[in-house]
Design an enzyme around this catalytic site. Structure first.
Site, short mmCIF file in Angstrom:
data_model
loop_
_atom_site.label_atom_id
_atom_site.label_comp_id
_atom_site.label_asym_id
_atom_site.label_seq_id
_atom_site.Cartn_x
_atom_site.Cartn_y
_atom_site.Cartn_z
N LYS A 53 0.84 -1.21 0.00
CA LYS A 53 0.00 0.00 0.00
C LYS A 53 0.87 1.25 0.00
CE LYS A 53 -3.79 -2.45 2.18
NZ LYS A 53 -4.45 -2.85 3.43
N GLN A 97 -4.43 -1.17 9.64
CA GLN A 97 -4.38 -2.52 9.08
C GLN A 97 -4.98 -3.54 10.05
OE1 GLN A 97 -3.29 -3.33 5.91
NE2 GLN A 97 -3.97 -5.41 6.34
N ASP A 120 -10.94 3.03 4.20
CA ASP A 120 -11.33 1.61 4.14
C ASP A 120 -12.85 1.47 4.08
OD1 ASP A 120 -9.62 -0.46 3.81
OD2 ASP A 120 -9.16 -0.75 5.93
#
Ligand code: NAP
Length: 299
Positions: A53, A97, A120
């Protein structure tokens, strides 16, 4: 024989749009798109994802910031970091994460991210906007957003008259995917571990999306001839044919046999997977555009 849906190509096209939008934003407003990724602990798979990422964010011209915290980080310390990122005007997207170490309350952390920085798409505000049909002012979870782009590459914007079946009902994927399909006018069934006669439910699908995590569960006789099959699952299985101790990635769909009667199908790897990172970049550049009141790039 099914058409193979090339997720790598589709993801590359998204990334090109992101790069152009990020560069335009910097040139016209002097704003560099900022993405902060937070990782707690030493899980090797999570570090691999976070590394990918960060590299992609840099390639897109973003200000890419990684916060790596030790496994023993407390809830309070993590909450404080998220608060400081919430308040930092140079950061437009925050990603924590998952999974977090077991002693941390993931949901409380996710809900503490400002919804306009929740790239997200997991905050209840963003989930709620999607559930109520507002696809324009929130941020949509990256993997379903990416899977939907692949569906649209085959069927276009309007899925009127088509039956879609999503196997899996997670907040991360199954539920938002079903809502995206419903918003596009498909008739949607969400199946899960308690569904009876799953194979016959699946056979009713013009668009079948599998997000379970059981290797090659979906067989050829589950497929309506000509259906579009989107395989989200990723499992690593032993591959002794490649040598001792070797393994390979497979999806939830028995690709080799389903290829024969589907109309279009995503491979694993190279299907939905590459779309996830691409849509994370897309969400981040959209979030940055919103802070400046700029017209949003379209994906
Ligand atoms: P999850 O939270 O574990 O959800 C799995 C879903 O599958 C649940 O709703 C579960 O039903 C259902 N299920 C389990 N066994 C089943 C069975 N035998 N028959 C029918 N349904 C069954 O997983 P997830 O986060 O949604 O992810 C699903 C898969 O997608 C995983 O392989 C994951 O690695 C992959 N994934 C890939 C990406 C990507 O970037 N490509 C991103 C996210 C996820 P219940 O709710 O009834 O338990």
């Amino acid at each position: 024989m099914a058409k193979m849906i090339d997720g790598k190509r589709a993801a590359a096209a998204v990334i090109e749009t992101v790069k152009a939008a990020a560069s335009r934003l910097e040139q016209t407003k002097g704003v560099r798109t900022g993405l902060a990724v937070v990782i707690v602990g030493d899980d090797p798979a999570s570090h691999t994802y976070v590394g990918a990422k960060g590299r992609m964010a840099k390639e897109c011209g973003f200000n890419s910031v990684q916060h790596t915290l030790p496994a023993e980080t407390t809830q309070d310390e993590l909450t404080k970091l998220v608060q400081s990122l919430n308040e930092d005007p140079s950061i437009h997207g925050i990603l924590v994460q998952l999974p977090l170490p077991k002693h941390l309350n993931s949901d409380a952390i996710i809900q503490s991210i400002r919804p306009d920085k929740d790239v997200d798409g997991l905050h209840v505000v963003n989930a709620g906007k999607l559930a109520t049909g507002d696809l324009t002012t929130g941020l949509i979870s990256c993997t379903p957003a990416g899977a939907m782009l692949l569906v649209r590459s085959i069927h276009g914007e309007d899925l009127s008259g088509l039956n879609a079946v999503v196997i899996g009902r997670s907040n991360l994927f199954g539920k938002p995917m079903a809502q995206l399909l419903l918003n596009a006018n498909a008739t949607v069934t969400t199946a899960h571990s308690r569904t009876k006669n799953l194979s016959s439910v699946a056979r009713g699908a013009d668009i079948l999306v599998a997000a379970v995590g059981r290797p090659e569960m979906v067989k050829a006789n589950w497929i309506k001839p000509g259906a579009t099959v989107i395989d989200v699952g990723i499992s690593r299985i032993a591959a002794p044919e490649r040598g001792e101790g070797k393994s390979r990635l497979v999806g939830d769909v028995a690709y080799g046999e389903v290829l024969q009667n589907a109309g279009a199908i995503t491979p694993v790897p190279g299907g939905v997977g590459p779309m996830t990172i691409a849509m994370l970049m897309a969400n981040t550049v959209v979030a940055a555009h919103r802070t400046c009141g700029m017209i949003l790039p379209e994906f």
